[in-house]
Structure formats: C-alpha cells, structure tokens
Design a protein around this motif. Structure first.
Motif, mmCIF file in Angstrom:
data_model
loop_
_atom_site.group_PDB
_atom_site.id
_atom_site.type_symbol
_atom_site.label_atom_id
_atom_site.label_comp_id
_atom_site.label_asym_id
_atom_site.label_seq_id
_atom_site.Cartn_x
_atom_site.Cartn_y
_atom_site.Cartn_z
ATOM 1 N N GLU A 77 0.736 -1.118 0.186
ATOM 2 C CA GLU A 77 -0.027 0.083 0.021
ATOM 3 C C GLU A 77 0.830 1.272 -0.182
ATOM 4 N N ARG A 78 2.039 1.181 0.672
ATOM 5 C CA ARG A 78 2.879 2.528 0.763
ATOM 6 C C ARG A 78 3.156 2.593 -0.670
ATOM 7 N N ARG B 37 1.996 1.790 -3.338
ATOM 8 C CA ARG B 37 0.832 2.107 -4.384
ATOM 9 C C ARG B 37 0.429 3.712 -4.229
ATOM 10 N N ASP B 38 0.572 3.925 -2.848
ATOM 11 C CA ASP B 38 0.183 5.444 -2.643
ATOM 12 C C ASP B 38 1.516 6.271 -3.284
ATOM 13 N N THR B 39 2.817 5.877 -3.116
ATOM 14 C CA THR B 39 3.640 6.814 -3.568
ATOM 15 C C THR B 39 3.758 6.811 -5.112
ATOM 16 N N THR C 129 1.175 6.444 -7.054
ATOM 17 C CA THR C 129 -0.087 7.275 -7.403
ATOM 18 C C THR C 129 0.372 8.711 -7.339
ATOM 19 N N THR C 130 1.313 9.118 -6.304
ATOM 20 C CA THR C 130 1.574 10.470 -6.498
ATOM 21 C C THR C 130 2.664 11.000 -7.364
ATOM 22 N N TRP D 217 -6.310 1.196 -9.627
ATOM 23 C CA TRP D 217 -5.036 1.800 -9.418
ATOM 24 C C TRP D 217 -4.025 1.015 -10.558
#
Length: 686
Positions: free
Chosen positions: A524-525, A527-529, A531-532, A575
């Motif tokens: 998840e970390r 994926r979030d990174t 995404t940004t 995603w």
C-alpha cells in the motif's frame, strides 16, 4: 507508535560496533558487512532473535544475581521494567539475559518511530519477551511515556509477555516520575570481571589469562572501565595473543602488553614517531599499501604501492638493477612481517587500521585519490581477495565516520566503488551499514536525503552534485534499508526520481520499489507513492513511476498470473488501470513489451481472465475514467506491443494466439468513438 528495532549490544554489554571496529578481516569471502547488515535489519524489523544469536551474545556475559532478582521481581509485579544507565554499561545484554532466564518462547525488539509517541498495544504475540530499545534516543521521551508503560501491564498479562525498556538515564529522567516503581538504574559490572569473563571464552591458556589480568599496566585501565571498554580491551588482548602465536619468533610478554596499550591509543604516538623518522615518501606509501592489503603477497603489495604513489601524485622514481630498497628492506622498515608464504602481515593488534586512520587524518586532501586507488585494487585482486579488501575498508570507513561524525570518506569510497562493476555491491553494503549504525545512522540517513535531492551534474551556481553512479547504489541501498526504515527509504527514492536526468538512476529507483513491493506492509505504501508520482509535475517522477509499475506488471505469481491482475465488481482495478494509462504515454519504453506479454500469456492460459485483461487494455486508451478522451498514441503503443507478442504476416493461419491478439486490437480500435461502426455480419480477421 512503535515498531520492531534495534542494534543489539554485544555479549558483555558493548555495542556490536565496538566488536566490529577491531575485527580483522584477512579473507572473509565478502560476507562480513553483508551478513552484519542482514542480521541488523532483521533485528530492526523485529524478527525474533535466533537462539544461536542469543547464546552467542550471552556466552560470556558477566551476570549479577542481585540485579537479576531485582529485575525479575519488578517484572513479576508490573510485567514491565525500565533499565536505565549510561552507554556501554550492559543494559541491552542484561535485558537479554533476564528474558532468557524467564524462558520466553521468543525475544523480539521494538523501537520508537521518531516524532511519534510510544504505543505498545499492538504487540500481540504471546509468550514473548519484548525489548523496547530507547538507548539512542536524542530527544526527551514524550510526556506520559511512563504512564503508558504502567497501563500496558494488563495487556501483557493477557498475552503472557513482558517488556524491558533500555534507555539512557538522562533520557528517562524527564518521565521517571510517571512510573517510579518500574525503573532500575543498572550498576555496571566490574571491568576486570567483564574482561575475565570474555577472555575465558577465548583461546587463551589459564596461565596466560592470569598473567594478563594481573599485569598492573592492564588492570590500571580495567579497574574503572565500563563493560564496553572492558570488552574492547579483551578483544585487543585476544588479538595480540593470537597474532603472537603465529610468529616464528614470538614477542616477550612485556612487548605484547605495550602492543595492547598502543592499540587502545590507535597507535597514534608510534605512527607519529615513525613518520618523523621515515620522511621518504616511498616508505610511507609502502606502509599505507601494506596496511590496506594486509595479508596480500609481497608482489601484490609492491606493485600496488607503485600505483598508490602515482595516485597520490608522487610518482616513484624507477629503479634500475638492484638500486633502492627491495621488498625485504621495505617490509622491515614498516615494522611488518614477511612470512614464509611470501605474504606481508602486520602482527600488531589494530595496526593496519591505525595506519589507514592516520593517513585519513594526516592527508585529508588525498582522500579522493586514495579511495579511488582502493577501488582499483579491490577490482584488480582476484575474487575473494578483492571483496575481502572491500569488506575491510568498509569497516574502517564506518569507524572513521563514527569517530569524526563526517561522511566525507564514506561518500568518496562509495562513489568510486559504485563506478566499478565488481564493487557496486560492496558500495551498497557500505551505505546500508552506515545507515543502520546506532551512532552514525541518523547522520548517514540525513546525508542520503541531501545526496538524493542533488543534481546529477555540476551546476552554474556550483551546487554540490551527486554522481549518477552514487545515486544508483543509493537506490539499491534504500531497497535493503526499507524494511527497517520504510519512510526513510521511500522519501529518498522519491527524491532520487525527482532529481535525475539519467535513465540508469530512474531504472535503479524502479527496481528498488519492485524489491520493496514484496516486503510486508509495503504494497500500500508503494501504491500510494506511485499514485503521487504518476501525476507529479516532475518528468523524472513520472518516469520512475512508469518503470516501477511496468516492473510490477511484468511479474507473475503461481500459474503465470500477473501479480497486479485483480478484478473489482465494477471492472479492472482502478490503481492498476491508472498505471497502464501512465505507462502507455511513454512511446519509447522498452519495458511495455514485457508487461503486455505477461498479461496476454495469462489471458491465453486462463480464459476466465481474458475479459478482465481485454477490458483493462481497452479502458487504458482513455485519458481517465472521468475524461473519456480517446488517446490514439496509447492505441499505437498497445498495437505495437500486441503484434510484438504475436506478429501478423500475410497468409497467417488462425491460432489461439492470433485470435487473442485480434480480439484485443479490435476491442481497442472499436473503443475509439470516431471509428466507423463495424457491420454485425462483417467478418473478423480470424
């Protein structure tokens, strides 16, 4: 918030570092630094300490029965005890000893995440002894830390577990009033007793042990030594005795005592005296080369010292015939030993490292040239010898970094090694070792952030840049460091991606993210990174995100199913779809083909996945879920990739592969709102 942690002290109360700095690594097959890093990161993650590791640390531990009874009584009443004292007094090893006597099923470590409060309710493992390592805290503990330790008792009783916190007395003082019945100030064990306990576990005869520990010159230093200092002295004594046993003409005892005392002083006065007497640069260069290559053949040392002289802008005068000193004379002049095996060794404890340390301090302006030379030597030496040299120099660099609180030598060494094919791995190990060191770690991690954010090349404003070779190994180091310091690793990878114009650095960032993907808690970390980064203004962020995504998209799990292939009730995973869209915007990517191949192979092998895969590719040609602009460039990239998977040619007979290829391309083409509608009875290409 707490998470598993930290750097364990050695078997008698000292940190691992104190053991490491005196370690001689003549030929270790390139494993010392890498193995140490791996063990340390496992402890930082909170992996249960192995029985062998615990036994090794406690094998010569000088325990105190009264202390043991006191600590066990506090634990029995409160399930928590705080051991506080000054550094080097054996806090961690005492905690390890207590949890071992309580016969806990597992012993694990936890650490406080910087700038966050301590929360221990998440420690759910049963029958576990937890060591809350706060030894290296530099800021006051958060208010209510003591109260929290008191309140966790009921939770620990339910899980049949204990917590032992280890902390500096000054750090604990700010919250001590909150839990006065939980703490115990550890009285350090007698230095002479610690040294005896440690030496008794070494290959010394009882008579030798008694002789050493009754000599007034030695006991004078041990009487008031902390356990850490006593262990350091014990290591030096052991090294002196071991080296003396290897001599054809052993030294007398008084000489060995002098060796140990000089070693404790880093041989500084002896080396200063030698340099005053030996003003010839050739002799000095030979000394330095022999120290770095300690244990190498005479021929290797002689040849290397000539190259070192050139590197230091002190080209040696060529000798003719038998003019000038030969190997035997030179070796005698530097107080080294030329063995019957024609190898040159220093038979004084810690002497080789002291020589290098002296040079770094005395000739700081030559550090760059020297580290470049060490890289060349490690690359030229065959196999184990080269890697062994890299390991030995790495340990010296870490010690120098800690002593001087400066990363100048470390940066120079890592930069030169990074540019060598054979030494890029040791360069990564060096960066990781510095980042996880309990004393130098924070300095290193902060510096890495600066290096990651610096430009690749010198700028007109003379801003310090970071060479691309160093950036590549820094990315690889973050992949290793991530499990222990996830936020630190991802932040530095983000800055590396944002501040580079070099494709190899971007590639290294993508590979690091891919390596971290498999680590627990990282999916998840990342994926979030990503995404940004997908929508970042910086081109290099988006490039790194694409590379990382395509690395992941190409990976498959059991039965050849891509790891990113998941199905939502409403369609493809949002995603993953975003990742495909951003990746298809890069018309020059060579990675696209591999990722498309993996997905089409899965669609061919698993018909139940075909609809999801075709739909994913069809949706990917639209700008986004909300903006249904059809992007022809994405269609072209997918068209090329699909035909790369199964090329089309005249007279081709239909197969399962051609049918799947055409199904995908027709679906994508027909998704174009400007494309003519195909008649219901129009034939397909298959």
């Amino acid at each position: 918030m707490s998470e598993p942690d930290r750097h364990a002290e050695d078997r008698t109360g000292n940190t691992d570092f104190a053991m490491r700095v005196d370690q001689t690594v003549p030929n270790n097959h390139g494993t010392v630094i890498g193995v140490q890093n791996n063990h340390e990161i496992q402890r930082l993650r909170g992996t249960p300490l192995t029985d062998d590791w615990v036994r090794g640390r406690l094998r010569s531990f000088a325990s105190n029965d009264d202390t043991t009874k006191t600590l066990e009584a506090i634990l029995e009443a409160h399930r928590v005890v705080v051991i506080h004292a000054s550094p080097g007094t054996g806090r961690y090893t005492t905690a390890l000893h207590i949890l071992t006597t309580l016969r806990m099923r597992a012993i694990r470590q936890v650490r406080r995440v910087p700038d966050e409060k301590i929360e221990l309710e998440g420690l759910l493992d049963e029958d576990t002894g937890w060591i809350l390592d706060l030894r290296h805290e530099t800021q006051p503990l958060p208010t209510a830390t003591g109260l929290h330790l008191r309140e966790i008792a009921d939770h620990l009783r339910e899980t049949r577990s204990f917590i032992i916190a280890v902390v500096h007395t000054d750090t604990w003082t700010s919250v001590a009033d909150e839990a006065p019945d939980l703490d115990h100030q550890l009285k350090p064990a007698d230095g002479l007793r610690v040294a005896r306990s440690h030496l008794a576990d070494q290959p010394l005869k009882p008579s030798e042990l008694d002789q050493w520990l009754s000599d007034s010159k030695i006991t004078r230093h041990l009487q008031h030594a902390t356990p850490a200092m006593a262990v350091s002295w014990a290591h030096k004594i052991t090294s002196a005795v071991t080296l003396n046993h290897s001599m054809t003409e052993p030294k007398i005892f008084d000489e060995l005592v002098d060796f140990v005392i000089q070693s404790a002083r880093n041989w500084r006065s002896e080396l200063l005296k030698w340099h005053k007497e030996q003003t010839d640069s050739g002799h000095r260069t030979y000394l330095l080369a022999a120290a770095v290559l300690d244990g190498a053949t005479a021929q290797a040392v002689y040849d290397s010292h000539l190259k070192l002289g050139t590197a230091l802008d002190d080209t040696p005068v060529p000798t003719k015939g038998q003019r000038g000193p030969g190997v035997i004379e030179l070796t005698d002049a530097i107080n080294a030993d030329l063995g019957t095996d024609d190898r040159i060794r220093f038979l004084r404890p810690g002497y080789a490292e002291a020589v290098v340390d002296y040079f770094w301090v005395d000739r700081a302006h030559h550090v760059e040239a020297f580290t470049h030379w060490t890289a060349e030597q490690a690359a030229l030496l065959s196999g184990d010898l080269g890697i062994g040299l890299a390991d030995r120099v790495s340990q010296w660099v870490i010690r120098y970094t800690l002593t001087k609180q400066s990363l100048t030598v470390l940066r120079a060494t890592a930069t030169h090694w990074a540019a060598s094919k054979n030494l890029s791995g040791p360069a990564v190990d060096l960066l990781v070792a510095a980042a996880i060191d309990p004393q130098a770690g924070k300095l290193a991690r902060d510096k890495y952030l600066q290096w990651a954010g610096a430009p690749d090349q010198p700028t007109p404003d003379e801003r310090v840049h970071t060479p691309v070779a160093l950036k590549r190994v820094l990315a690889a180091a973050m992949a290793q460091l991530g499990p222990a310091y996830p936020k630190v690793a991802l932040r530095r990878l983000a800055d590396l991606a944002a501040h580079t114009g070099d494709a190899t650095v971007t590639q290294a960032v993508g590979e690091a993210l891919m390596a971290l993907w498999d680590q627990e808690g990282f999916t998840e970390r990342i994926r979030d990174t990503l995404t940004t980064w997908f929508t970042a203004a910086q081109h290099h962020h988006t490039a790194a995100a694409r590379r990382a995504f395509l690395h992941l998209a190409e990976r498959t799990g059991p039965y050849g199913i891509p790891i990113l292939l998941t199905t939502h009730t409403s369609g493809p995973d949002p995603w993953t779809l975003t990742g495909w869209r951003r990746s298809l915007d890069d018309t020059q990517s060579s990675q696209i083909q591999g990722a498309v191949d993996a997905w089409l192979d899965a669609a061919l092998a698993h018909r139940e996945l075909r609809t999801t895969i075709v739909t994913t590719f069809t949706e990917a040609v639209f700008r986004s879920d909300t903006d249904r602009t059809y992007l022809a460039q994405r269609y072209i990239v997918l068209n090329h990739a699909a035909n790369g998977w199964e090329p089309a040619h005249a007279g081709q007979q239909p197969t399962e592969r051609t049918r799947l290829r055409d199904e995908v391309l027709i679906a994508i083409r027909e998704a174009d709102p400007t494309a003519p509608t195909r008649a219901r009875d129009a034939p397909t290409t298959s």
